[in-house]
Design a protein around this motif. Structure first.
Motif, PDB file in Angstrom:
ATOM      1  N   VAL A 149       0.961  -1.243  -0.028  1.00 15.72           N
ATOM      2  CA  VAL A 149       0.240   0.068  -0.197  1.00 15.72           C
ATOM      3  C   VAL A 149       0.837   1.400   0.002  1.00 15.72           C
ATOM      4  O   VAL A 149       0.627   2.212  -0.848  1.00 15.72           O
ATOM      5  CB  VAL A 149      -0.882   0.192   1.185  1.00 15.72           C
ATOM      6  CG1 VAL A 149      -1.484   1.395   1.361  1.00 15.72           C
ATOM      7  CG2 VAL A 149      -2.021  -1.079   1.009  1.00 15.72           C
ATOM      8  N   LEU A 150       1.926   1.430   0.639  1.00 15.42           N
ATOM      9  CA  LEU A 150       2.993   2.320   0.940  1.00 15.42           C
ATOM     10  C   LEU A 150       3.742   2.535  -0.651  1.00 15.42           C
ATOM     11  O   LEU A 150       3.719   3.685  -0.744  1.00 15.42           O
ATOM     12  CB  LEU A 150       3.779   1.957   2.145  1.00 15.42           C
ATOM     13  CG  LEU A 150       4.776   3.182   2.275  1.00 15.42           C
ATOM     14  CD1 LEU A 150       4.379   4.617   2.541  1.00 15.42           C
ATOM     15  CD2 LEU A 150       5.842   2.951   3.237  1.00 15.42           C
ATOM     16  N   ALA A 151       3.894   1.433  -1.095  1.00 17.51           N
ATOM     17  CA  ALA A 151       4.498   1.784  -2.187  1.00 17.51           C
ATOM     18  C   ALA A 151       3.706   2.058  -3.165  1.00 17.51           C
ATOM     19  O   ALA A 151       4.332   3.018  -4.108  1.00 17.51           O
ATOM     20  CB  ALA A 151       5.538  -0.055  -2.755  1.00 17.51           C
ATOM     21  N   LYS A 152       2.480   1.679  -3.200  1.00 18.99           N
ATOM     22  CA  LYS A 152       1.747   2.150  -4.366  1.00 18.99           C
ATOM     23  C   LYS A 152       1.552   3.854  -4.232  1.00 18.99           C
ATOM     24  O   LYS A 152       1.398   4.616  -5.142  1.00 18.99           O
ATOM     25  CB  LYS A 152       0.480   1.421  -4.409  1.00 18.99           C
ATOM     26  CG  LYS A 152      -0.729   1.867  -5.147  1.00 18.99           C
ATOM     27  CD  LYS A 152      -1.634   2.987  -5.105  1.00 18.99           C
ATOM     28  CE  LYS A 152      -2.422   2.406  -3.890  1.00 18.99           C
ATOM     29  NZ  LYS A 152      -3.367   3.629  -3.425  1.00 18.99           N
ATOM     30  N   GLU A 153       1.211   4.106  -3.016  1.00 20.14           N
ATOM     31  CA  GLU A 153       0.860   5.413  -2.738  1.00 20.14           C
ATOM     32  C   GLU A 153       2.036   6.450  -2.981  1.00 20.14           C
ATOM     33  O   GLU A 153       1.907   7.721  -3.184  1.00 20.14           O
ATOM     34  CB  GLU A 153       0.230   5.614  -1.309  1.00 20.14           C
ATOM     35  CG  GLU A 153      -0.717   6.941  -1.349  1.00 20.14           C
ATOM     36  CD  GLU A 153      -1.943   6.713  -2.336  1.00 20.14           C
ATOM     37  OE1 GLU A 153      -2.461   7.877  -2.714  1.00 20.14           O
ATOM     38  OE2 GLU A 153      -2.289   5.651  -2.455  1.00 20.14           O
ATOM     39  N   LYS A 154       3.148   5.955  -2.986  1.00 18.41           N
ATOM     40  CA  LYS A 154       4.351   6.710  -2.970  1.00 18.41           C
ATOM     41  C   LYS A 154       4.357   7.025  -4.563  1.00 18.41           C
ATOM     42  O   LYS A 154       4.844   8.022  -4.959  1.00 18.41           O
ATOM     43  CB  LYS A 154       5.635   5.846  -2.709  1.00 18.41           C
ATOM     44  CG  LYS A 154       6.025   5.774  -1.384  1.00 18.41           C
ATOM     45  CD  LYS A 154       7.420   5.223  -0.968  1.00 18.41           C
ATOM     46  CE  LYS A 154       7.721   4.880   0.260  1.00 18.41           C
ATOM     47  NZ  LYS A 154       8.827   3.901   0.490  1.00 18.41           N
ATOM     48  N   GLN A 155       4.098   6.156  -5.436  1.00 16.64           N
ATOM     49  CA  GLN A 155       4.032   6.325  -6.763  1.00 16.64           C
ATOM     50  C   GLN A 155       2.849   7.543  -7.081  1.00 16.64           C
ATOM     51  O   GLN A 155       3.193   8.213  -8.081  1.00 16.64           O
ATOM     52  CB  GLN A 155       3.645   4.876  -7.578  1.00 16.64           C
ATOM     53  CG  GLN A 155       4.701   4.020  -7.709  1.00 16.64           C
ATOM     54  CD  GLN A 155       6.348   4.340  -7.989  1.00 16.64           C
ATOM     55  OE1 GLN A 155       6.139   5.173  -8.752  1.00 16.64           O
ATOM     56  NE2 GLN A 155       7.162   3.981  -7.155  1.00 16.64           N
ATOM     57  N   VAL A 156       1.906   7.485  -6.728  1.00 18.47           N
ATOM     58  CA  VAL A 156       0.633   8.281  -6.928  1.00 18.47           C
ATOM     59  C   VAL A 156       1.049   9.685  -6.257  1.00 18.47           C
ATOM     60  O   VAL A 156       0.935  10.596  -7.115  1.00 18.47           O
ATOM     61  CB  VAL A 156      -0.562   7.799  -5.938  1.00 18.47           C
ATOM     62  CG1 VAL A 156      -1.676   9.079  -5.911  1.00 18.47           C
ATOM     63  CG2 VAL A 156      -1.228   6.600  -6.460  1.00 18.47           C
TER      64      VAL A 156
END
Length: 941
Positions: A149-156
């Protein structure tokens, strides 16, 4: 930021609506609210407003980028994103998913240096659901944050930074200013969004520790404003928030004023800029500092309007820009005062600086007159009332005063401070903070035009991200978190039931017809002592000569630049002295005069509109200024990938139709336009028989009709035929088009085709079809797959947009450059499968949102004005909202599948990409639509 906008300081945005009938002056306004504190420290503020069956709920945490540390920046903004995704009892999709079901208005948030807020307006029957959900975010959330979840939101977030900072003109300017105005030890030294490096390096433990420190009840204010039962609301707040544990004591942020030892001058050659820009920034005062009120008046006087010293010097005398902007950016512990000028092409910024100094010298000699001070205050009074129509605005400001002024009651003092500013105060603060004081000067110039920078400037330190194929980490955000649920006194997994369904009462519309043929539509509304109106003259771009594109746009600009009896400055002063605003704009299909005025000044304001229409000035000096400003605007648009995409997509959609043109024109057409062209358009193409007048507010039908009698009588009526644009060309097979912007950090995508008019029988059903595709924000499949599933983009949407003419369907997004092909291919796949995959749950979510959202559809004056526009232009019935509701109720899955097959064929669409051709163009051949067409000149080797 989820909203991608800074919530700038508003003078005053709310008051007690019920006191209006007894009060005659904004000085006397009192705000009705109730404040209490739970045992765990949560501050709760309640405000009753029963004008509409809606409630705004806002959760404001007293934490922003200023609570972070160097090397771990961007955390507050990251949580603005994370808190919408999931919590223990809401599950995957969190508040965004629930919002779609309950008819909420865009669950959203924003982050500043000092606070993060989360907000939504919902029908009143969903209030308990919202309180339950907000409590779940605050006390039952952090366990759901996992590495994927953290990895995805970093990209956003990184995509948001690219979109807001890296991939647009002057995007790094604010960062350069912050680093040089504030020392490295000051918490305002870094950007609110943080650095890409810090985001990438953030660990799960870092994030969880930050949350546990700052997102606790004793650092949060809950505001609920709207149609509420106070006693019941208190019970719900105590039930859902009461058992959340208090956090450690939160230290007070001490004021940290900045003193510059000397002026700093910096420059940067901007990859996207086409015009030079100079920004001057002085250390200033914190929010609600006693001097901030006079500084606000000073900013307005120096830069706004014909009489402004900066306008007279830079625009009229030197003719080196079309505008100068002065504004405050005040925060909790410090502030800054900013002056920004985007100059015309090839202008040396030293000339701009000389002009600024001349304007300052003029002000030092003349000061501000009492008449100008009163004029500015009149505008402030209108701004005060204008924000009363939104319960969400009230909720924001209640929290703002609580957190930064110590009590919501401060609004009463705030109003007194605004009204107490004197001429001497304005000169005093100028001398104290601006005159001969050190500042930070930033010169942002186009690549290769270093010769335009301010003398003595040094190169600014700007980190430009390099886009590398395959660089970003992979992740699977669908992996469910495993954790032990936080204990509670009751079962929080059970979502509260709806309350009593609100009765949606449509506004009553009155209609009238003047002898000249002018159509009148109005809605009486006495919530606030304001009137908003639109005088729509049909035609716009549709009536232009293809060799003179831009005439209607320039005419609209010129209409409010004086009358036969008033100079431009005199007209401007007359409008502003009434506390009114009058603005004319041009669209593809009309020229419209918009106005907002205090109800008591409606007749006087309309007398000025009458003068504008019947006694035009045709000021040649103003015409030349508008012409130069338009040419400058055209050049600026060429620098912005989003504008480029909009303009090029329009060309591809409408082909040989006049609607394929950029409505402000091209350099060639605008250069050829004369003032006689504007006069000819005005004489030939404008008639009261083609006018719709829409009005909403504290004024009755009689007064409105009387205010238009002279216009109707003395404006000559002509028979004008408005062309239609019905013959759009169908697309038989898809084609990929590419516009090269070398070095672009993002690719801007437009995918679509010419589609429906608003009058077509399938137009509203197509809106229903589109909700779950890309019209429903976080409820849409495009957002869920490209943002939430892949982290390719900060935002993506789709729409059917039509008017009296055929419109278009479009998917729009900005994606990370190195996943351009992957993003476009995924959109194509979603479109291909959308109808086939549409299921019962999709239909339920769509129906629930579209039906329940009607409760807040006409809350504000502007939304009521839009309703009148739809009725008069598209021949909708007065109760069209109810009829559309019935269409929603009766639509079936098979209907949606049929519509999707008819209107969502990805093999018959235009695919436009604006990005870096060197790295992205070739790969797009894999879409299967042949070789992409490069539509601008490739960069030289």
């Amino acid at each position: 930021m989820k909203t991608n906008k800074l919530l700038l300081y508003c003078l005053v945005v709310f008051s007690a609506i019920n006191s209006y009938s007894q009060k005659k002056s904004s000085k006397e306004f009192k705000v009705d609210f109730e404040k209490f504190t739970l045992d765990n420290g949560l501050q709760v503020i309640l405000h009753i407003d029963k004008s509409d069956p809606v409630v705004a709920v806002a959760l404001t945490s007293h934490v922003g980028s200023a609570r972070e540390i160097q090397g771990r920046t961007g955390f507050a903004h990251l949580f603005e994103h994370l808190l919408f995704l999931e919590s223990e009892n809401l599950g995957k999709g969190g508040l965004d998913k629930m919002s779609a079901r309950i008819g909420g208005e865009g669950a959203n948030g924003s982050t500043s240096r000092d606070r993060t807020n989360y907000f939504q307006t919902v029908p009143k029957d969903a209030l308990e659901k919202m309180i339950w959900a907000e409590a779940d975010k605050l006390g039952f959330f952090i366990n759901t944050v996992t590495e994927p979840v953290l990895a995805k939101e970093k990209q956003v977030v990184k995509n948001e930074k690219r979109q807001s900072y890296d991939n647009r003109p002057y995007g790094h300017n604010f960062s350069v200013i912050s680093k040089n105005l504030y020392p490295s030890t000051h918490p305002y030294n870094w950007d609110v969004i943080g650095s890409l490096e810090d985001l990438q390096n953030a660990t799960l433990d870092d994030v969880k520790n930050f949350y546990k420190r700052w997102y606790v009840p004793n650092n949060v204010t809950l505001t609920i404003a709207g149609d509420i039962d106070v006693n019941q609301t208190k019970i719900w707040v105590e039930k859902y928030f009461g058992e959340i544990k208090r956090g450690d004591a939160i230290p007070k942020m001490e004021k940290q004023a900045v003193v510059l030892p000397g002026t700093k001058k910096l420059y940067y050659e901007d990859n996207f800029a086409k015009l030079p820009q100079l920004t001057l920034t002085w250390p200033s005062v914190y929010e609600y500092h006693p001097d901030s009120y006079a500084l606000e008046v000073l900013a307005n006087y120096l830069s706004k309007g014909k009489k402004a010293p900066l306008y007279k010097t830079l625009v009229e005398d030197k003719k080196i820009t079309d505008a100068a902007d002065v504004f405050q950016y005040n925060s909790e512990i410090a502030g800054q005062y900013m002056l920004s000028v985007t100059a015309f092409d090839k202008t040396n910024l030293n000339e701009v600086m000389n002009g600024v100094n001349e304007a300052f010298a003029k002000f030092e000699t003349e000061g501000i007159s009492q008449q100008d001070l009163d004029r500015i205050k009149a505008g402030q009074e209108t701004a005060f009332y204008n924000n009363l129509s939104s319960v969400l605005g009230k909720g924001f400001q209640l929290a703002q005063y609580e957190i930064f002024a110590g009590t919501p009651e401060y609004i009463n003092q705030d109003v007194k401070n605004i009204l107490a500013v004197t001429r001497d105060d304005v000169m005093r603060v100028y001398k104290k903070y601006i005159q001969n004081k050190p500042f930070v000067a930033t010169s942002f110039v186009p690549k290769g035009e270093k010769n335009l920078i301010l003398d003595g400037s040094i190169l600014a330190d700007v980190v430009e991200e390099k886009i590398i194929e395959g660089k970003e980490d992979s992740f699977d955000a669908s992996i469910a978190a495993t954790y032990e649920k936080t204990p509670s006194k009751f079962d929080r997994s059970i979502e509260p039931a709806y309350g009593a369904s609100p009765d949606v009462i449509l506004p009553v519309v009155w209609k009238d017809k003047m002898p000249s043929g002018m159509s009148l539509l109005g809605i009486e509304n006495y919530e606030v002592p304001l009137v908003q109106f639109q005088l729509q003259i049909k035609g716009g771009l549709l009536l232009e000569n293809s060799e003179k594109i831009g005439v209607s746009n320039m005419l609209a600009e010129l209409m409010t630049k004086g009358t036969a009896n008033k100079t431009p400055e005199q007209l401007e002063n007359a409008i502003e002295s009434l506390g009114a605003s009058i603005k004319a704009t041009a669209s593809d299909e009309a020229i419209s005069i918009y106005g907002t005025t205090l109800a008591k000044n409606y007749t006087a304001t309309m007398a000025l509109v009458q003068e504008i229409l019947l006694q035009p000035r045709w000021d040649t000096k103003e015409f030349e200024l508008i012409k130069q400003s338009t040419l400058s605007q055209i050049m600026q648009q060429k620098a912005d990938p989003n504008y480029i995409a909009r303009i090029e997509f329009k060309k591809l959609l409408f082909g040989t139709s006049i609607l394929s043109n950029n409505r402000i024109g091209s350099e060639k057409t605008v250069s050829s336009i004369t003032i006689d062209d504007l006069k000819n358009y005005f004489t030939t193409n404008m008639s009261p028989s083609n006018v719709n007048f829409h009005v909403v507010g504290a004024v009755n039908k009689n007064s409105v009709s009387n205010s238009l009698k002279i216009i109707s009588k003395n404006w000559s009526t002509k028979n004008i035929v408005i062309p239609t644009n019905a013959n759009t060309t169908a697309i038989s097979s898809s084609q990929v088009y590419f516009y090269d912007v070398p070095g672009a950090k993002q690719s801007v995508i437009r995918i679509g085709y010419p589609a429906l008019a608003a009058t077509d029988s399938d137009y509203y059903p197509a809106q229903i079809l589109n909700y779950r595709l890309g019209g429903g924000s976080f409820a849409s499949q495009l957002t869920q797959e490209l943002r939430e599933g892949k982290g390719y983009t900060y935002g993506i949407s789709s729409m059917f947009m039509g008017s009296v003419n055929k419109g278009f369907f479009a998917v729009s997004s900005g994606v990370r450059s190195n996943v351009t092909f992957e993003s476009v291919a995924l959109v194509k796949d979603i479109l291909q499968k959308y109808g086939t995959n549409f299921n019962a749950n999709d239909l339920d979510v769509t129906k629930s949102y579209l039906i329940k959202s009607n409760a807040r559809a006409f809350e504000t004056l502007s939304s009521k004005l839009e309703m009148l526009y739809d009725i008069s232009n598209y021949n909708y019935t007065d109760d069209y909202a109810k009829k559309q509701e019935n269409i929603v109720k009766n639509i079936t899955i098979d209907d949606i599948k049929t519509l999707a097959k008819k209107y969502l064929d990805p093999n018959k669409m235009i695919y436009l990409i604006v990005g870096d051709a060197e790295t992205q163009l070739k790969k797009l051949e894999q879409l299967g639509f042949g070789t992409p067409k490069l539509i601008n000149s490739p960069k030289p080797n």
